[in-house]
Design an enzyme around this catalytic site. Structure first.
Site, PDB file in Angstrom:
ATOM      1  N   ASP A  75       3.977   0.837  12.159  1.00 43.49           N
ATOM      2  CA  ASP A  75       2.777   0.220  11.574  1.00 43.49           C
ATOM      3  C   ASP A  75       2.576  -1.217  12.037  1.00 43.49           C
ATOM      4  OD1 ASP A  75       3.065   1.899   8.344  1.00 43.49           O
ATOM      5  OD2 ASP A  75       2.420   2.576  10.319  1.00 43.49           O
ATOM      6  N   ARG A  86      -8.986  -0.373   4.485  1.00 45.97           N
ATOM      7  CA  ARG A  86      -8.130   0.647   3.863  1.00 45.97           C
ATOM      8  C   ARG A  86      -6.775   0.069   3.474  1.00 45.97           C
ATOM      9  NH1 ARG A  86      -7.124   5.303   7.325  1.00 45.97           N
ATOM     10  NH2 ARG A  86      -5.785   5.663   5.537  1.00 45.97           N
ATOM     11  N   ARG A 109      -4.220  10.019   3.898  1.00 44.84           N
ATOM     12  CA  ARG A 109      -3.033  10.838   4.108  1.00 44.84           C
ATOM     13  C   ARG A 109      -2.322  11.129   2.799  1.00 44.84           C
ATOM     14  NH1 ARG A 109      -0.380  14.318   7.600  1.00 44.84           N
ATOM     15  NH2 ARG A 109       1.877  14.172   7.311  1.00 44.84           N
ATOM     16  N   LYS A 161       0.850  -1.208   0.000  1.00 46.23           N
ATOM     17  CA  LYS A 161       0.000   0.000   0.000  1.00 46.23           C
ATOM     18  C   LYS A 161       0.875   1.244   0.000  1.00 46.23           C
ATOM     19  CE  LYS A 161      -1.767   1.613   4.051  1.00 46.23           C
ATOM     20  NZ  LYS A 161      -1.547   3.067   4.297  1.00 46.23           N
ATOM     21  N   ASN A 162       1.894   1.266   0.874  1.00 46.86           N
ATOM     22  CA  ASN A 162       2.676   2.490   1.058  1.00 46.86           C
ATOM     23  C   ASN A 162       3.749   2.691   0.007  1.00 46.86           C
ATOM     24  OD1 ASN A 162       1.004   3.022   3.150  1.00 46.86           O
ATOM     25  ND2 ASN A 162       2.460   2.478   4.767  1.00 46.86           N
ATOM     26  N   ASP A 169       4.259  20.285   7.954  1.00 45.36           N
ATOM     27  CA  ASP A 169       5.255  21.361   7.876  1.00 45.36           C
ATOM     28  C   ASP A 169       6.517  20.952   7.126  1.00 45.36           C
ATOM     29  OD1 ASP A 169       5.520  19.647  10.154  1.00 45.36           O
ATOM     30  OD2 ASP A 169       7.130  20.926  10.867  1.00 45.36           O
ATOM     31  N   LEU A 170       6.939  19.698   7.284  1.00 46.84           N
ATOM     32  CA  LEU A 170       8.179  19.263   6.598  1.00 46.84           C
ATOM     33  C   LEU A 170       7.958  19.173   5.087  1.00 46.84           C
ATOM     34  CD1 LEU A 170       9.402  16.520   9.120  1.00 46.84           C
ATOM     35  CD2 LEU A 170      10.039  18.938   9.005  1.00 46.84           C
ATOM     36  N   CYS A 174      -5.286   7.871   9.062  1.00 38.18           N
ATOM     37  CA  CYS A 174      -5.549   7.335  10.402  1.00 38.18           C
ATOM     38  C   CYS A 174      -5.388   8.412  11.476  1.00 38.18           C
ATOM     39  CB  CYS A 174      -4.597   6.181  10.697  1.00 38.18           C
ATOM     40  SG  CYS A 174      -5.038   4.701   9.809  1.00 38.18           S
ATOM     41  N   ARG A 183      -0.032  14.646  12.965  1.00 40.28           N
ATOM     42  CA  ARG A 183       0.253  14.472  11.526  1.00 40.28           C
ATOM     43  C   ARG A 183       0.364  15.811  10.793  1.00 40.28           C
ATOM     44  NH1 ARG A 183      -2.180   9.046   9.189  1.00 40.28           N
ATOM     45  NH2 ARG A 183      -0.047   8.939   8.403  1.00 40.28           N
ATOM     46  N   PRO A 184       1.257  16.665  11.242  1.00 39.58           N
ATOM     47  CA  PRO A 184       1.458  17.951  10.551  1.00 39.58           C
ATOM     48  C   PRO A 184       2.050  17.730   9.164  1.00 39.58           C
ATOM     49  CG  PRO A 184       3.169  17.614  12.184  1.00 39.58           C
ATOM     50  CD  PRO A 184       2.197  16.486  12.367  1.00 39.58           C
TER      51      PRO A 184
HETATM   52  C1  EPZ Z   1       3.761   7.168   6.288  1.00 42.93           C
HETATM   53  O1  EPZ Z   1       2.943   8.168   6.869  1.00 42.93           O
HETATM   54  C2  EPZ Z   1       2.883   5.937   6.166  1.00 42.93           C
HETATM   55  N1  EPZ Z   1       1.754   6.226   5.289  1.00 42.93           N
HETATM   56  C3  EPZ Z   1       2.359   5.543   7.551  1.00 42.93           C
HETATM   57  O2  EPZ Z   1       1.615   4.332   7.397  1.00 42.93           O
HETATM   58  C4  EPZ Z   1       3.558   5.260   8.461  1.00 42.93           C
HETATM   59  O3  EPZ Z   1       3.085   4.996   9.756  1.00 42.93           O
HETATM   60  C5  EPZ Z   1       4.481   6.486   8.494  1.00 42.93           C
HETATM   61  O4  EPZ Z   1       4.874   6.850   7.147  1.00 42.93           O
HETATM   62  C6  EPZ Z   1       5.750   6.217   9.294  1.00 42.93           C
HETATM   63  O5  EPZ Z   1       6.418   5.122   8.763  1.00 42.93           O
HETATM   64  C7  EPZ Z   1       1.944   6.180   3.936  1.00 42.93           C
HETATM   65  O6  EPZ Z   1       3.032   5.943   3.446  1.00 42.93           O
HETATM   66  C8  EPZ Z   1       0.738   6.427   3.086  1.00 42.93           C
HETATM   67  P1  EPZ Z   1       5.747  10.435   8.486  1.00 42.93           P
HETATM   68  P2  EPZ Z   1       3.478   9.704   6.960  1.00 42.93           P
HETATM   69  O7  EPZ Z   1       5.656  11.717   7.774  1.00 42.93           O
HETATM   70  O8  EPZ Z   1       4.262  10.020   5.757  1.00 42.93           O
HETATM   71  C9  EPZ Z   1       6.095  13.739  11.788  1.00 42.93           C
HETATM   72  C10 EPZ Z   1      -0.192   2.883   7.693  1.00 42.93           C
HETATM   73  O9  EPZ Z   1      -0.673   2.361   8.711  1.00 42.93           O
HETATM   74  N2  EPZ Z   1       5.917  14.712  10.708  1.00 42.93           N
HETATM   75  O10 EPZ Z   1       6.926   9.558   8.273  1.00 42.93           O
HETATM   76  O11 EPZ Z   1       2.334  10.558   7.312  1.00 42.93           O
HETATM   77  C11 EPZ Z   1       4.812  12.994  12.091  1.00 42.93           C
HETATM   78  O12 EPZ Z   1       3.999  13.735  12.968  1.00 42.93           O
HETATM   79  C12 EPZ Z   1       0.208   4.342   7.704  1.00 42.93           C
HETATM   80  O13 EPZ Z   1       0.032   2.281   6.600  1.00 42.93           O
HETATM   81  C13 EPZ Z   1       6.073  16.073  10.985  1.00 42.93           C
HETATM   82  O14 EPZ Z   1       6.352  16.468  12.098  1.00 42.93           O
HETATM   83  O15 EPZ Z   1       4.434   9.587   8.223  1.00 42.93           O
HETATM   84  C14 EPZ Z   1       5.307  11.724  12.709  1.00 42.93           C
HETATM   85  O16 EPZ Z   1       5.567  11.973  14.066  1.00 42.93           O
HETATM   86  C15 EPZ Z   1      -0.100   5.016   9.033  1.00 42.93           C
HETATM   87  N3  EPZ Z   1       5.904  16.963   9.968  1.00 42.93           N
HETATM   88  C16 EPZ Z   1       6.644  11.474  12.015  1.00 42.93           C
HETATM   89  O17 EPZ Z   1       6.989  12.708  11.363  1.00 42.93           O
HETATM   90  C17 EPZ Z   1       5.586  16.552   8.692  1.00 42.93           C
HETATM   91  O18 EPZ Z   1       5.473  17.404   7.796  1.00 42.93           O
HETATM   92  C18 EPZ Z   1       6.591  10.394  10.970  1.00 42.93           C
HETATM   93  O19 EPZ Z   1       5.581  10.742  10.054  1.00 42.93           O
HETATM   94  C19 EPZ Z   1       5.434  15.175   8.447  1.00 42.93           C
HETATM   95  C20 EPZ Z   1       5.602  14.263   9.455  1.00 42.93           C
END
Ligand code: EPZ
Length: 418
Positions: free
Chosen positions: A305, A397, A92, A22-23, A124-125, A116, A121-122
């Site tokens: 996950d 999902r 997302r 999926k991801n 900003d990055l 989810c 889930r900001p």
């Molecule tokens: C991806 O989400 C995955 N989703 C998530 O899988 C997975 O849990 C996550 O990566 C971590 O591995 C998809 O790929 C579609 P992140 P993503 O940005 O990109 C912080 C599932 O169950 N952050 O790596 O949203 C954030 O708050 C889903 O399949 C910022 O601060 O995750 C978190 O603490 C759930 N600012 C950390 O980074 C930002 O702009 C990791 O989030 C972005 C993220």
């Protein structure tokens, strides 16, 4: 609304074909808008997130057709760069389109993404990275608006190795003038898969998996036929299910390499595991032994996950465990539902303190997110007696043909309309 009715206690035996990840499919679908030629993605999983991402592409003017298990995306007629709230909020990965839409059309307007409910889930990055490529960004009224006539390569340092931000920036940088270096990039295998896809389409991306990704912008991106990697989280979910229920299963098509942190823990739990060709085989006969601690980390650490599924396993191990969720602020919402099944868990901040019990008792529980819902299904499979898992739209999902696959392994599970 639908639910699962599960009669627990059956051991699991046999092989289960692991779906395409999926991801990996979701960012690749976003990448499809970068080219006016056809993109064929092979063996896409039958899951709601993919269906919703395809709906979004169609609303942008892309044409998508399913051909057997494959999907063909033709973005030549794409003429819109705006995603309304109703669609963006479904998942997302709608936010992953900011980069490619700005690269394609010079602008993008996307409502804040859904996904989810596991934390703040900001984004900003994502936005800071795009700004470094010259994108002007406005946020108002729940929408993110991007504008940039000409993307320019730059050096970007991510505050944390965000998977989505890394992917979004990659999908803009491939069309930027010059070179982009993404430092502290996410190292997940799905990022390497995206790099493979982009290079097959004529891009020049290197370093995925290493933490520093270098992208050389190109003028033209071609259509491509691509088989994304197997879903390591689905594979891990089935392996944990077998560990909890007992028996012996093979996760077919998955690589143990990219879930080695899980396999290490499952061996500590007393499971016998070995990888042969493209199979991961797990056998559990004796009692489960608890592991002292599980800490979720960015790859190659223990995957967030698989945190919920592993916490469910800890509940029926002999001994105590502490599960620490380091990535998301509220990823223990499934715990009260596990308690209804007899689990002894106390959550304090980001830690779940688990005292192992002999078994789960069957109960009626409600799924609240994708992986938490999967954990409830696994607990019900291992429980004594009958359980119902409500609101399984959450598990739909990310897990295609979930009950069919579990039944093929010997589980007693049926889906019924509520
Ligand atoms: C991806 O989400 C995955 N989703 C998530 O899988 C997975 O849990 C996550 O990566 C971590 O591995 C998809 O790929 C579609 P992140 P993503 O940005 O990109 C912080 C599932 O169950 N952050 O790596 O949203 C954030 O708050 C889903 O399949 C910022 O601060 O995750 C978190 O603490 C759930 N600012 C950390 O980074 C930002 O702009 C990791 O989030 C972005 C993220």
């Amino acid at each position: 609304m639908e639910k699962y009715i599960i009669n627990g206690g059956n051991k699991l035996y046999g092989g289960v074909k692991i779906q395409t990840a999926k991801n990996s499919v979701l960012p690749i679908l976003a990448a499809a808008v970068l080219t006016e030629e056809k993109v064929r993605i092979l063996n896409v999983p039958h899951i709601t997130d993919v269906k919703n991402m395809v709906k979004i592409l169609n609303c942008l003017g892309c044409k998508s057709v399913y051909e057997g298990e494959d999907i063909i995306i033709d973005s030549s007629s794409a003429d819109c760069s705006e995603i309304p709230r109703a669609l963006a909020h479904e998942l997302r990965s709608s936010v992953f389109l900011l980069g490619p839409l700005t690269a394609r059309f010079g602008k993008a307007k996307i409502a804040y993404p859904g996904g989810c409910d596991i934390g703040l889930r900001p984004v900003d990055l994502h936005l800071n990275g795009l700004k470094r490529l010259g994108v002007r960004i406005k946020e108002n009224n729940g929408y993110i608006e991007c504008e940039c006539e000409k993307l320019a390569g730059n050096e970007i340092m991510l505050d944390c190795p965000s998977v989505g931000a890394t992917e979004n920036i990659m999908l803009a940088a491939v069309r930027a003038e010059g070179e982009t270096i993404i430092k502290n990039a996410a190292r997940e295998p799905e990022i390497e898969d995206l790099q493979k896809f982009l290079n097959a389409a004529g891009c020049k991306v290197r370093g995925a998996g290493s933490g520093t990704i270098v992208v050389e912008g190109v003028k033209k991106i071609r259509g491509v036929t691509f088989q994304p990697m197997a879903d390591r989280i689905e594979a891990g979910t089935f392996l944990i299910a077998a560990a909890m229920c007992g028996g012996e299963i093979a996760a077919v098509g998955a690589s143990g390499e990219n879930i080695s942190s899980l396999l290490h823990k499952l061996r500590e739990n007393g499971c016998k595991i070995y990888s042969k060709n493209d199979k991961i085989i797990l056998k559990r006969k004796g009692a489960l032994v608890s592991v002292k601690s599980i800490e979720t980390q960015p790859y190659p650490g223990f995957p967030t996950d698989l945190q919920a599924q592993m916490t469910a396993l800890c509940c029926i191990c002999r001994g105590q465990s502490i599960v620490t969720e380091n990535l998301f602020e509220t990823r223990f919402k499934y715990v009260p539902e596990l308690r209804k099944m007899g689990a002894d868990i106390t959550v304090i901040d980001r830690n779940a303190f688990v005292r192992g019990r002999e078994k789960f008792n069957g109960a009626t529980v409600v799924a609240c997110d994708l992986r938490g819902g999967a954990a409830l299904v696994l607990a019900a499979l291992a429980a004594e007696g009958r359980s119902e898992v409500l609101d399984i739209s959450h598990t739909d999902r990310g897990y295609g043909l979930f009950e069919y696959k579990l039944r093929s392994l010997g589980a007693d599970i049926v889906r019924v309309a509520v």
